[in-house]
Write a protein that holds these residues in place. Structure first.
Motif, PDB file in Angstrom:
ATOM      1  N   ARG A   1       0.730  -1.159   0.116  1.00  0.00           N
ATOM      2  CA  ARG A   1      -0.001   0.024   0.073  1.00  0.00           C
ATOM      3  C   ARG A   1       0.877   1.085  -0.109  1.00  0.00           C
ATOM      4  N   LEU A   2       1.936   1.214   0.644  1.00  0.00           N
ATOM      5  CA  LEU A   2       2.742   2.361   0.905  1.00  0.00           C
ATOM      6  C   LEU A   2       3.201   2.625  -0.555  1.00  0.00           C
ATOM      7  N   PHE A   3       3.950   1.650  -1.242  1.00  0.00           N
ATOM      8  CA  PHE A   3       4.557   2.099  -2.690  1.00  0.00           C
ATOM      9  C   PHE A   3       3.383   2.341  -3.566  1.00  0.00           C
ATOM     10  N   ARG A   4       2.173   1.868  -3.464  1.00  0.00           N
ATOM     11  CA  ARG A   4       1.095   2.229  -4.403  1.00  0.00           C
ATOM     12  C   ARG A   4       0.668   3.876  -4.280  1.00  0.00           C
ATOM     13  N   PHE A   5       0.737   4.164  -2.975  1.00  0.00           N
ATOM     14  CA  PHE A   5       0.128   5.515  -2.627  1.00  0.00           C
ATOM     15  C   PHE A   5       1.100   6.496  -2.378  1.00  0.00           C
ATOM     16  N   ALA A   6       2.447   6.247  -2.179  1.00  0.00           N
ATOM     17  CA  ALA A   6       3.657   7.494  -1.897  1.00  0.00           C
ATOM     18  C   ALA A   6       4.374   7.256  -3.029  1.00  0.00           C
ATOM     19  N   ASP A   7       4.458   8.386  -3.688  1.00  0.00           N
ATOM     20  CA  ASP A   7       5.439   8.638  -4.696  1.00  0.00           C
ATOM     21  C   ASP A   7       7.233   8.479  -4.247  1.00  0.00           C
ATOM     22  N   ILE A   8       7.215   9.057  -3.300  1.00  0.00           N
ATOM     23  CA  ILE A   8       8.569   9.161  -2.399  1.00  0.00           C
ATOM     24  C   ILE A   8       8.205   8.750  -0.971  1.00  0.00           C
ATOM     25  N   TYR A   9       9.332   8.383  -0.193  1.00  0.00           N
ATOM     26  CA  TYR A   9       9.301   8.217   1.304  1.00  0.00           C
ATOM     27  C   TYR A   9      10.635   8.253   1.853  1.00  0.00           C
ATOM     28  N   THR A  10      10.486   8.701   3.296  1.00  0.00           N
ATOM     29  CA  THR A  10      11.543   8.839   4.033  1.00  0.00           C
ATOM     30  C   THR A  10      11.548   8.881   5.511  1.00  0.00           C
ATOM     31  N   SER A  11      12.161   8.815   6.098  1.00  0.00           N
ATOM     32  CA  SER A  11      12.380   8.780   7.681  1.00  0.00           C
ATOM     33  C   SER A  11      11.758  10.064   8.443  1.00  0.00           C
ATOM     34  N   GLN A  12      12.036  11.340   7.970  1.00  0.00           N
ATOM     35  CA  GLN A  12      11.678  12.450   8.595  1.00  0.00           C
ATOM     36  C   GLN A  12      11.605  13.448   7.317  1.00  0.00           C
ATOM     37  N   ILE A  13      10.735  14.591   7.378  1.00  0.00           N
ATOM     38  CA  ILE A  13      10.598  15.359   6.281  1.00  0.00           C
ATOM     39  C   ILE A  13      11.921  16.427   6.101  1.00  0.00           C
ATOM     40  N   THR A  14      12.665  16.610   7.030  1.00  0.00           N
ATOM     41  CA  THR A  14      13.891  17.375   6.904  1.00  0.00           C
ATOM     42  C   THR A  14      15.041  16.856   5.933  1.00  0.00           C
ATOM     43  N   ASN A  15      14.766  15.504   5.633  1.00  0.00           N
ATOM     44  CA  ASN A  15      15.749  14.750   5.035  1.00  0.00           C
ATOM     45  C   ASN A  15      15.644  15.561   3.632  1.00  0.00           C
ATOM     46  N   LEU A  16      14.568  15.993   3.079  1.00  0.00           N
ATOM     47  CA  LEU A  16      14.768  16.874   2.007  1.00  0.00           C
ATOM     48  C   LEU A  16      15.574  17.868   1.847  1.00  0.00           C
ATOM     49  N   LEU A  17      15.740  18.507   2.879  1.00  0.00           N
ATOM     50  CA  LEU A  17      17.061  19.536   2.682  1.00  0.00           C
ATOM     51  C   LEU A  17      18.268  18.883   2.095  1.00  0.00           C
ATOM     52  N   HIS A  18      18.672  17.797   2.047  1.00  0.00           N
ATOM     53  CA  HIS A  18      19.850  17.108   1.333  1.00  0.00           C
ATOM     54  C   HIS A  18      19.690  16.976  -0.298  1.00  0.00           C
ATOM     55  N   TYR A  19      18.413  17.683  -0.682  1.00  0.00           N
ATOM     56  CA  TYR A  19      18.042  17.478  -2.339  1.00  0.00           C
ATOM     57  C   TYR A  19      17.819  19.050  -2.487  1.00  0.00           C
ATOM     58  N   SER A  20      18.158  19.357  -3.812  1.00  0.00           N
ATOM     59  CA  SER A  20      17.513  20.845  -4.051  1.00  0.00           C
ATOM     60  C   SER A  20      15.999  20.823  -4.417  1.00  0.00           C
ATOM     61  N   VAL A  21      15.395  21.848  -4.591  1.00  0.00           N
ATOM     62  CA  VAL A  21      14.034  22.062  -4.710  1.00  0.00           C
ATOM     63  C   VAL A  21      13.908  21.764  -6.098  1.00  0.00           C
ATOM     64  N   LYS A  22      14.798  21.534  -7.064  1.00  0.00           N
ATOM     65  CA  LYS A  22      14.438  21.128  -8.536  1.00  0.00           C
ATOM     66  C   LYS A  22      14.937  19.749  -8.766  1.00  0.00           C
ATOM     67  N   HIS A  23      15.334  18.980  -7.594  1.00  0.00           N
ATOM     68  CA  HIS A  23      15.661  17.289  -7.684  1.00  0.00           C
ATOM     69  C   HIS A  23      14.495  16.587  -8.358  1.00  0.00           C
ATOM     70  N   THR A  24      14.783  15.841  -9.300  1.00  0.00           N
ATOM     71  CA  THR A  24      14.334  14.536  -9.526  1.00  0.00           C
ATOM     72  C   THR A  24      14.378  13.325  -9.054  1.00  0.00           C
ATOM     73  N   PHE A  25      13.448  12.780  -8.338  1.00  0.00           N
ATOM     74  CA  PHE A  25      13.687  11.290  -7.662  1.00  0.00           C
ATOM     75  C   PHE A  25      13.370  10.346  -8.626  1.00  0.00           C
ATOM     76  N   TYR A  26      14.345   9.504  -8.989  1.00  0.00           N
ATOM     77  CA  TYR A  26      14.243   8.326  -9.944  1.00  0.00           C
ATOM     78  C   TYR A  26      13.948   7.084  -9.227  1.00  0.00           C
ATOM     79  N   PRO A  27      13.004   6.284  -9.481  1.00  0.00           N
ATOM     80  CA  PRO A  27      12.918   4.895  -8.991  1.00  0.00           C
ATOM     81  C   PRO A  27      13.874   4.136  -9.650  1.00  0.00           C
ATOM     82  N   ARG A  28      14.446   2.997  -8.807  1.00  0.00           N
ATOM     83  CA  ARG A  28      15.110   2.170  -9.347  1.00  0.00           C
ATOM     84  C   ARG A  28      14.316   1.210 -10.299  1.00  0.00           C
ATOM     85  N   ARG A  29      15.030   1.021 -11.445  1.00  0.00           N
ATOM     86  CA  ARG A  29      14.432  -0.079 -12.420  1.00  0.00           C
ATOM     87  C   ARG A  29      14.132  -1.207 -11.870  1.00  0.00           C
ATOM     88  N   GLY A  30      12.693  -1.630 -11.715  1.00  0.00           N
ATOM     89  CA  GLY A  30      12.602  -2.862 -11.000  1.00  0.00           C
ATOM     90  C   GLY A  30      12.759  -3.940 -11.711  1.00  0.00           C
TER      91      GLY A  30
END
Length: 509
Positions: free
Chosen positions: A469-498
């Motif tokens: 359910r998590l992977f169906r409904f969430a585009d991205i996931y992380t342990s805490q919201i401020t982890n996004l500070l390690h990425y720019s506001v223009k960053h693209t998150f690419y999923p690993r090719r399953g």
């Protein structure tokens, strides 16, 4: 003499059967190996395992993609509050457990001895299912299979044989788990406990069940579940008051929270907050995390939203909360103003008054259903899940002993695959021995996450129902919201090719 004749007859019988195997066309193309040769294959594979370098550590502060997400397309950031912005210390579980336990005795007139039952941390995990009819707590994988070894009646594990006798199958029908949606949501026989507030609730349910069983007290599992649910739910207002008065004791400090919101505002992003919690509770927590002026970061603030109804109901008026009078006004809301606190309403109203639609909106929450499911399925918002347990999960993945077990498990399973079609006595003997070792490794890997239920994210080999359910409904996931500070506001998150099962050899030979 008699014994020697028996041995001779037995040996002749075995030779006869082996000669039949060897002459049968079915086995002519199969390599027949001696027991010693299988031991040699095992030693060779183990030597290869020992020569391999262990994988690199997983980034503790990583943001992981289930679906491609380009932040440059996101203009609006939305947030839940509990366990998304405010992450709680273990003290909160003790508090909720104790409040719920005492409520069972004082309000629901349960035996007074129940007040002696103490909370034990890290016993349960998020994502378990409670069988309302049978009174069992259990873990399901993404295929609705029961993970044997994770079924409990109270605090007592239920033997695998009994589990199979109860359910008649390892796979539980989807209607039993999710209910018949064409009839009514209450038709389901199981309830998934999918948020972190449910962790102390699950343990209270388990301890009271254990108390009843040990004292031979008859009870109805569904009544017990409803009473525990109501006891915990009715304790939330008391919890809000206590936590609000002692925020440092219950809320984890996050020195990066203010900087995170400042960066979004400076990038001209719009911010909004939609939470089920009351304003006075949110205000104290946000003041602790971000300062007295925290409301300046948000363009819209909605409290007591009653999610998931906020996302599913079509007509429920949005009201203004009067902070001074601690009440709600009757004024018609025709526009949303910064600094004003709103109450209830619907996502339809929010979208109509702001023009925030579709993939331009990214909403963060901790609950796969009440926070994320409807906004992505019905409204096309992008979604991010904050999963606090990810910290413990990654720490475990980075453990050297766990890495060794995980890698050897893969190689041992591959070895079993290679010889399983030999169908000789020697290969069967080797398979039985290796299968036993494989089971022992899987049990070790389960217990390093949690002694009773293992990992939040996977069973022995499949993703959990929670992960699905998590992977169906969430585009991205992380342990805490401020982890996004390690990425720019223009960053693209690419999923690993399953890698699909039929692709594996073409990728990894």
């Amino acid at each position: 003499m008699y014994v020697m004749n028996l041995k001779r007859i037995s040996n002749l019988f075995l030779q006869n059967i082996r000669s039949r195997f060897d002459k049968s066309p079915r086995f002519l193309s199969t390599t027949v190996l001696s027991t010693n040769k299988y031991d040699e294959l095992y030693k060779e594979r183990y030597a290869t395992f020992q020569s391999k370098k262990l994988p690199k550590n997983v980034n503790m502060h990583g943001v992981f993609a289930a679906n491609e997400l380009d932040l440059d397309e996101v203009n609006v950031y939305g947030f839940d509050y509990d366990y998304t912005i405010a992450c709680y210390k273990k003290n909160l579980n003790y508090l909720l457990y104790n409040l719920g336990r005492d409520s069972l005795v004082e309000r629901f007139k349960y035996p007074k001895e129940i007040k002696d039952l103490e909370y034990v941390p890290n016993y349960t995990i998020r994502g378990l299912h409670y069988d309302i009819e049978k009174g069992l707590l259990l873990k399901l994988d993404s295929f609705l299979q029961i993970q044997l070894g994770t079924v409990y009646r109270g605090l007592t594990p239920v033997p695998d044989e009994e589990v199979l006798r109860i359910y008649r199958n390892r796979i539980i029908p989807v209607k039993y788990v999710e209910g018949d949606k064409q009839i009514h949501s209450n038709s389901r026989k199981m309830v998934q406990l999918a948020d972190l507030f449910s962790v102390p609730e699950m343990y209270l349910l388990s301890t009271v069940t254990e108390f009843f069983n040990r004292n031979h007290i008859d009870y109805h599992p569904e009544i017990l579940f409803r009473d525990v649910q109501n006891a915990i739910g009715s304790s939330h207002p008391v919890m809000h008051r206590i936590v609000g008065d002692h925020v440092r004791e219950y809320i984890k400090e996050n020195s990066n929270m203010r900087r995170f919101f400042e960066r979004l505002v400076s990038a001209n992003k719009k911010l909004f907050l939609v939470t089920n919690s009351p304003f006075h509770f949110v205000n104290k927590g946000m003041t602790y995390l971000c300062g007295d002026d925290w409301r300046e970061f948000f363009d819209v603030i909605i409290v007591q939203a009653r999610k998931p109804k906020f996302f599913t109901e079509q007509s429920r008026p949005l009201r203004i909360y009067d902070e001074k009078l601690n009440s709600h006004t009757w004024d018609r809301v025709t526009k949303l103003e910064k600094g004003v606190i709103y109450y209830e309403g619907t996502v339809k109203t929010l979208q109509n008054l702001t023009g925030w639609y579709g993939h331009k909106v990214l909403y963060f929450g901790d609950h796969p259903y009440s926070d994320l499911a409807d906004v992505t399925l019905e409204h096309g918002w992008r979604t991010g899940a904050i999963i606090n347990e990810l910290t413990h999960e990654i720490e475990t993945l980075n453990n050297e002993e766990f890495k060794k077990n995980a890698n050897w498990l893969q190689m041992l399973t591959s070895l079993m695959e290679d010889i399983q079609d030999h169908e000789t006595f020697e290969s069967e003997e080797a398979l039985q021995k290796w299968s036993k070792e494989r089971d022992e490794i899987r049990m070790k890997m389960k217990k390093i996450f949690n002694s009773q239920f293992g990992s939040v994210f996977r069973t022995y080999h499949n993703p959990t129902y929670f992960s699905r359910r998590l992977f169906r409904f969430a585009d991205i996931y992380t342990s805490q919201i401020t982890n996004l500070l390690h990425y720019s506001v223009k960053h693209t998150f690419y999923p690993r090719r399953g890698v699909m099962p039929h692709e594996y050899l073409s990728y990894f030979m």
